[in-house]
Design a protein around this motif. Structure first.
Motif, short mmCIF file in Angstrom:
data_model
loop_
_atom_site.label_atom_id
_atom_site.label_comp_id
_atom_site.label_asym_id
_atom_site.label_seq_id
_atom_site.Cartn_x
_atom_site.Cartn_y
_atom_site.Cartn_z
N GLN A 49 0.83 -1.22 0.00
CA GLN A 49 0.00 0.00 0.00
C GLN A 49 0.86 1.26 0.00
N SER A 74 -4.67 1.05 -10.79
CA SER A 74 -5.07 0.80 -9.42
C SER A 74 -4.72 -0.64 -9.07
N LEU A 113 -5.69 -2.01 -6.24
CA LEU A 113 -6.59 -2.40 -5.15
C LEU A 113 -7.07 -3.84 -5.30
N GLY A 114 -7.46 -4.21 -6.51
CA GLY A 114 -7.93 -5.58 -6.75
C GLY A 114 -6.84 -6.58 -6.46
N LEU A 115 -5.64 -6.25 -6.91
CA LEU A 115 -4.50 -7.13 -6.70
C LEU A 115 -4.21 -7.29 -5.20
N ARG A 149 -6.30 -6.97 -2.78
CA ARG A 149 -7.35 -7.77 -2.13
C ARG A 149 -7.15 -9.24 -2.43
N ALA A 150 -6.81 -9.55 -3.68
CA ALA A 150 -6.58 -10.94 -4.04
C ALA A 150 -5.44 -11.50 -3.19
N PHE A 185 -4.45 -10.45 -0.30
CA PHE A 185 -4.91 -10.51 1.08
C PHE A 185 -5.63 -11.84 1.36
N PHE A 186 -6.58 -12.17 0.50
CA PHE A 186 -7.34 -13.40 0.72
C PHE A 186 -6.49 -14.64 0.45
N LEU A 187 -5.59 -14.51 -0.52
CA LEU A 187 -4.69 -15.63 -0.83
C LEU A 187 -3.82 -15.96 0.38
N GLU A 217 -4.36 -15.09 3.50
CA GLU A 217 -5.18 -15.49 4.62
C GLU A 217 -5.48 -17.00 4.56
N LEU A 218 -5.84 -17.46 3.36
CA LEU A 218 -6.24 -18.85 3.21
C LEU A 218 -5.05 -19.81 3.14
N PHE A 219 -4.08 -19.47 2.28
CA PHE A 219 -2.99 -20.43 2.02
C PHE A 219 -1.83 -20.32 3.00
#
Lengths: 334, 285, 263
Positions: free
Chosen positions: B100, B193, B195-197, B199-200, B202-204, B206-208
Motif C-alpha cells: 500500500q 489501481s 486495489l484488486g490485486l 485484495r486478491a 490478502f485473501f490468498l 489469509e487462506l494459504f
C-alpha cells in the motif's frame, strides 16, 4: 448600493496540538496532547464594493487563507459577522457557492483524470448553467485564455500555467459576481502571469466581477488592484489604495546618478552633508537614499547637479516590496 | 559483503558502503518507520479490538464445528483454538503495508523521491516495515496477546526450545510477507489501481498461509501443490513449531525452507522493481 | 432530484470512460478482484470437506448465505472507493475544500465522484453462488420472493453505506490516515456465517450496533424458509431507514466540525 462584502470583527481561532519530536515525543503524543490556541484571524473588519479588485497580502501564516476560507464558506468563524453578496457564507453555503468563483493556486478544482472539457461539462450540471450561456462563456474564455488546444487533454497532463487558466475559466463558468483567488499566479512564468492578469482585468471590466485575490507577488497588485489590504498575525495593518500606501508608508526616495567621468569621484564627499550618504553601485553609478520627511527630491537633485557633473539622473520611489517587507518585519504600520 | 553488493547493484550509483554504514542507514529507515506509525495512533487502539473480534468470530465457528467431533485432522478443540488464536497474534506482527505504501507513493507522485536515494529500495521498505513491526509488537501484538490469553483458553508453547524456534520462525514470516508485499507493490508502477490485486493477495495469504485453518484440512492434492509455495511458511509452520508438532530434523528443515523463500522472494521483488522502473524511465513518465 | 440523477450518470459515464481507456488495466483489476472474492469462499469450501454441517446449516445453506452477502456488498463497493481513502485524500490533502465550494450536497459529491466498476464482480459471483445453491436445494422462488430479494439487497447496500459513512465521518474529528474503516471492513466476515453460532453479545452487536445481520443473515433466513427470524426480517426496512438517517446526521455534524476546526 451596499458593499458586496462586509466583514466585521471577524475572528477565527484554531486549536492545534503540539507534536513533540523524536521517538519519546511521539510516544508521549500518543497519550497526552498539549493544545495551543492560535488566533489565525483576529477582529478583522473591511468592506469591498461591487466591481472592486482588491489585493490581500500578508506573510505566510498571516491569516490570508483563513479569511478567504471564511469568505467562501469553507470555514465558520469563531466570532464576528460576514455578509457576502447578501449571504452569510458559512450558514447558507450551498446557495452561496452559486454566486462565487474560487481558485486556489496550489490545488486544482478540476477533476484530475478527465479531459478539461469534460470537467467543464460536469460543472455545467453542478451549477445548472443553461446550455446557451455555457456555450457562450466557454467560447469567450477559450478565446481570451487560449484554451482551445488542450480542452481535450486530461488535467494531470497540463502544465501549471495551462492548468491555472483552465481553473480560472472553470471558476467563472456560472458567471459569479464575486471571484476569490488564492495565490493565482504562484509558480507561473512571466508570460503566464501576464495573460492571467489581462484576463482578470477584462472580466472585471466587462462583467463587473468583484475580485479578491491573495498573492505574494506584489506586481499582481500593482497591475490589478488599486486597493490593498495588508494582514499580519491575524490583524489588518493597512487598508487603502496603493498610492495612498506609498504616500503614507514610503520612507525614502532615492536618486540614482551616473557620473560623467572618474574625475568626479573625489567630489562625492562634498554632497554628503546633512545625513545624506552616497552608496556606490558601480564605479560611476551612485545612489542616494533620503528620508522623505527631511529632504525634498528637488533639494537633493539641486545639490547633486550643483556639485557634480553627471551624465544622467533618476528619481525613484521606494519599491513597494521594500515597504511591505518593512511592514511584515515590524508587524505594524507606522 | 554480499548485502552491500546488492545495495550497490540496484542503483549503480551508490557510494561504497561499509557494512556498518549499511546497518546504520537501515536502522535510520526503521526509526523513521517507527516514529511515523506513532503518529497514527487510532489505528492501533482499534487494532487490538479488531484482532480480538476476529479471533472471536473464528472461535465461535470452530466451537460450532467441534460440537460434532472431538478431533479433526489430528487437532482437538484446545489445539485448534491455540492454532487460530496465536496465529492471529503473530499476524499482528508480521503483517505490513509495504504494498500500500508503494501504491500511495506512486499515486501521490513521490516515487521520484525514492528513486533518487542511493540505496536498495526493497531493503529500505523492509527496514521501514521492521521499524513499524517493533512498534506493533509493543502496542498491538503484546496487548492483543494478553487479551486473547486472558479471554480464551490458549495454550503456552510446547517447550522453551519450541518457543525460541517459534520466535525466530516468526521473524522469517515477517521477511516472507514483506518480500511478497514489495513484489506485489511494484505493480503499482504499471497499473492504474492495484486495489484488486491487493485484495486478491490478502485473501490468498489469509487462506494459504494456514491462518484460517491448518494445511492438513485441505484436500491432499491441494496440499501437494501448496507444499511447493511459500505461503504456508508464513503462519502454518510457525504455529506447528509453537504447538510442538515440529521438532528436530523436521524443524530445521522447515526453517531452512523459510530462509530459502525469503531469499527467492526478495530476488523476485528486486527483479520486478528493476523491470518496472526500467519501463518507467523509458516512458519518461 | 432529476438534476442529481443527471449528475450521477455524468459522473459515472466520465469515470467509466477514464477507466476503460486503460482496458488491460481494467481487466486485471476485474479478474484479480474476482479471484479475491472466490478465495473468500475458500475457508467454507475447505471446511465442509471435513464436516457435514455447521450447527444445523448445510453446506448449500452456508454458501447461499455467503453468496447473498456479496450482492449488496458489490453494489455498495461500486461507490465505496472514496470512503476508504477519504481521510487521506479529502481531509489531509484538503480536497474537501473543493467539495464545500460546490452547490451540491457534500455527501453526494464524495459518494458519487468515483466509481469502482470492477466491484460488480461481487454481484455477479454472489448471484451465481446464490443461483447454484438455490437450484441444489430446489428452493421455490415466486414473484413475491423476487420482490423481497430486490428490496433486501437494496436495504443491505444501504446498511453497508450507512455504517461506512459513519466510520468515514470519524475522520472529520480524527486526522488519522487509516482510521477505523479497514477493521470494520474486515468485520463484514461475521455476517457471512449463521448468526446463531455466535454468543448473545455478538448477535446483539451484529444486529443493533453494526447491523450487518440485517444486510445478510436475516434476509437469507427468509429465503431459506427458516421462520425463527420472521420478526427481524420485517424489521429490515426500519433498521435500514434508521441507520441511514443516523449516518446522514453524523456526516452533517462532521462537516460542521470540519468547518469550525478547519485545517
Amino acid at each position: 448600493m451596499p458593499p458586496i462584502i462586509e466583514v466585521q470583527g471577524l475572528t477565527k481561532e484554531f486549536r492545534t496540538f503540539r507534536r513533540r519530536e523524536g521517538v519519546l515525543g511521539a510516544l508521549q503524543n500518543l497519550f497526552v496532547r498539549e493544545y495551543l490556541t492560535v488566533h489565525a484571524v483576529d477582529h478583522v473588519s473591511f468592506s469591498i464594493e461591487r466591481g472592486e479588485m482588491v489585493g490581500y497580502i500578508g506573510a505566510n501564516g498571516a491569516g490570508k487563507s483563513t479569511t478567504i476560507k471564511v469568505l467562501t464558506g469553507i470555514l465558520s468563524p469563531t466570532g464576528g459577522r460576514v455578509i457576502s453578496n447578501g449571504f452569510v457564507p458559512y450558514r447558507e453555503r450551498r446557495h452561496y457557492t452559486k454566486h462565487i468563483g474560487v481558485v486556489f493556486g496550489q490545488r486544482t478544482q478540476l477533476w484530475w483524470d478527465i479531459a478539461v472539457i469534460e470537467s467543464f461539462k460536469l460543472l455545467k450540471e453542478i451549477y445548472e448553467i443553461p446550455e446557451p450561456d455555457f456555450r457562450k462563456r466557454l467560447d469567450v474564455f477559450s478565446e481570451l485564455l487560449n484554451l482551445k488546444e488542450y480542452l481535450h487533454t486530461p488535467v494531470r497532463k497540463l502544465s501549471l500555467g495551462e492548468r491555472m487558466r483552465c481553473d480560472l475559466a472553470a471558476s467563472l463558468l456560472h458567471n459569479p459576481p464575486l471571484l476569490f483567488l488564492d495565490e493565482p499566479t504562484i509558480g507561473l512564468d512571466v508570460v503566464a502571469k501576464e495573460r492571467i492578469r489581462e484576463f482578470l482585468k477584462e472580466i472585471n471590466r466587462t462583467e463587473g466581477t468583484t475580485v479578491l485575490l491573495t498573492t505574494h507577488d506584489l506586481s499582481d497588485i500593482e497591475e490589478l488592484s488599486r486597493r490593498i489590504l495588508i494582514i499580519d498575525k491575524g490583524r489588518i495593518l493597512f487598508d487603502g489604495d496603493l498610492e495612498q500606501m506609498k504616500n503614507r508608508l514610503a520612507q525614502y526616495n532615492q536618486v540614482k546618478f551616473f557620473l560623467k567621468d572618474r574625475t568626479q569621484i573625489p567630489r562625492l564627499a562634498q554632497i554628503e552633508t546633512d545625513g545624506i550618504v552616497c552608496q556606490r553601485v558601480d564605479e560611476l553609478t551612485y545612489l542616494i537614499r533620503f528620508d522623505r520627511e527631511h529632504h525634498s527630491s528637488a533639494a537633493v537633485i539641486r545639490q547633486i547637479v550643483n556639485t557634480l557633473e553627471v551624465r544622467d539622473l533618476l528619481v525613484e520611489e521606494e519599491p513597494i516590496e521594500e515597504i511591505v517587507k518593512r511592514i511584515y518585519l515590524k508587524g505594524e504600520v507606522a | 559483503m554480499p548485502q552491500a553488493d546488492i545495495a550497490h547493484s540496484a542503483t549503480g550509483a551508490a557510494p561504497s558502503q561499509s557494512p556498518w554504514k549499511f546497518l546504520r542507514l537501515h536502522f535510520e529507515f526503521a526509526r523513521v518507520g517507527f516514529v511515523n506509525t506513532l503518529a497514527y495512533r487510532l489505528r492501533y487502539y482499534t487494532g487490538i479490538v479488531t484482532y480480538f473480534i476476529y479471533v472471536s468470530v473464528y472461535y465461535f465457528i470452530w466451537k460450532a464445528i467441534y460440537e460434532h467431533s472431538v478431533s479433526i485432522e489430528g487437532f482437538d478443540f484446545a489445539h485448534l483454538l491455540t492454532y487460530i488464536g496465536v496465529g492471529w497474534i503473530i499476524r499482528s506482527l508480521y503483517f505490513n503495508n509495504i504494498d500500500q505504501d508503494l501504491a500511495y507513493q506512486v499515486i501521490e507522485g513521490r516515487l521520484a523521491m525514492d528513486l533518487i536515494k542511493p540505496v536498495n529500495i526493497q531493503f529500505m521498505y523492509v527496514a521501514r516495515a521492521a521499524g513499524e513491526a517493533v512498534f506493533r509488537l509493543a502496542l498491538l501484538t503484546i496487548p492483543t496477546g494478553v487479551v486473547l490469553f486472558l479471554v480464551y483458553p490458549l495454550r503456552p508453547p510446547a517447550s522453551w526450545g519450541n518457543a525460541a524456534a517459534f520466535l525466530v520462525s516468526v521473524g522469517f514470516s515477517f521477511l516472507i510477507v514483506a518480500a511478497i508485499n514489495f513484489a506485489v507493490g511494484t505493480f503499482a508502477l504499471r497499473l492504474q489501481s492495484i486495489l484488486g490485486l491487493l485484495r486478491a493477495k490478502f485473501f490468498l495469504l489469509e487462506l494459504f498461509s494456514g491462518l484460517l485453518l491448518p494445511m492438513t484440512f485441505f484436500p491432499h492434492a491441494v496440499q501437494k501443490i501448496l507444499d511447493l509455495m511459500p505461503f504456508q511458511y508464513i503462519s502454518y509452520i510457525p504455529m506447528l513449531i509453537y504447538l510442538g508438532k515440529l521438532h528436530g530434523g523436521g524443524l530445521a528443515r522447515a526453517m531452512s525452507i523459510q530462509v530459502f523463500w525469503v531469499a527467492v522472494l526478495m530476488a523476485i521483488g528486486d527483479g520486478l522493481w528493476r523491470w518496472s522502473t526500467g519501463k518507467l524511465i523509458i516512458q519518461g513518465g | 432530484m432529476k438534476r442529481h440523477w443527471r449528475l450521477v450518470t455524468r459522473y459515472f459515464a466520465q469515470y467509466a470512460k477514464v477507466r476503460l481507456a486503460y482496458k488491460a488495466d481494467f481487466i486485471i483489476a476485474f479478474f484479480s478482484s474476482m479471484a479475491a472474492t472466490v478465495l473468500g469462499f475458500g475457508f467454507a469450501l475447505v471446511l465442509f470437506t471435513k464436516i457435514p454441517r455447521l450447527q444445523d446449516w448445510t453446506f448449500d445453506e452456508v454458501m447461499f448465505l455467503y453468496g447473498f452477502s456479496l450482492i449488496p456488498l458489490g453494489f455498495f463497493n461500486v461507490v465505496s472507493w472514496n470512503l476508504y481513502d477519504f481521510s487521506e485524500l479529502y481531509i489531509i490533502e484538503g480536497r474537501f475544500d473543493r467539495v464545500l465550494l460546490r452547490p451540491v450536497s457534500t455527501l453526494f459529491q464524495v459518494v458519487f465522484e468515483k466509481f469502482r466498476l470492477e466491484s460488480l464482480q461481487e454481484v455477479v459471483t454472489g448471484a451465481l453462488v446464490v443461483g447454484i445453491c438455490a437450484r441444489r436445494m430446489r428452493l421455490e422462488f415466486g414473484l413475491g420472493d423476487l420482490f423481497w430479494f430486490v428490496v433486501t439487497v437494496a436495504c443491505g447496500a444501504a446498511i453497508y453505506m450507512a455504517v461506512f459513512l459513519i466510520l468515514t465521518a470519524v475522520s472529520f474529528w480524527f486526522e488519522d490516515r487509516v482510521g477505523i474503516v479497514p477493521p470494520v471492513f474486515n468485520m463484514l466476515n461475521f455476517g457471512r456465517y449463521p448468526l446463531t453460532i455466535y454468543n448473545v453479545f455478538i448477535q446483539f452487536m451484529l444486529s443493533w450496533i453494526i447491523p450487518f445481520g440485517f444486510a445478510t443473515f436475516y434476509p437469507t433466513t427468509h429465503f431459506l424458509g427458516r421462520s425463527a427470524f420472521t420478526l427481524y426480517f420485517h424489521l429490515i426496512p426500519v433498521v435500514t431507514a434508521g441507520f441511514t438517517v443516523l449516518a446522514i446526521v453524523v456526516w452533517n455534524r462532521g462537516v460542521a466540525n470540519y468547518s469550525s476546526t478547519g485545517t
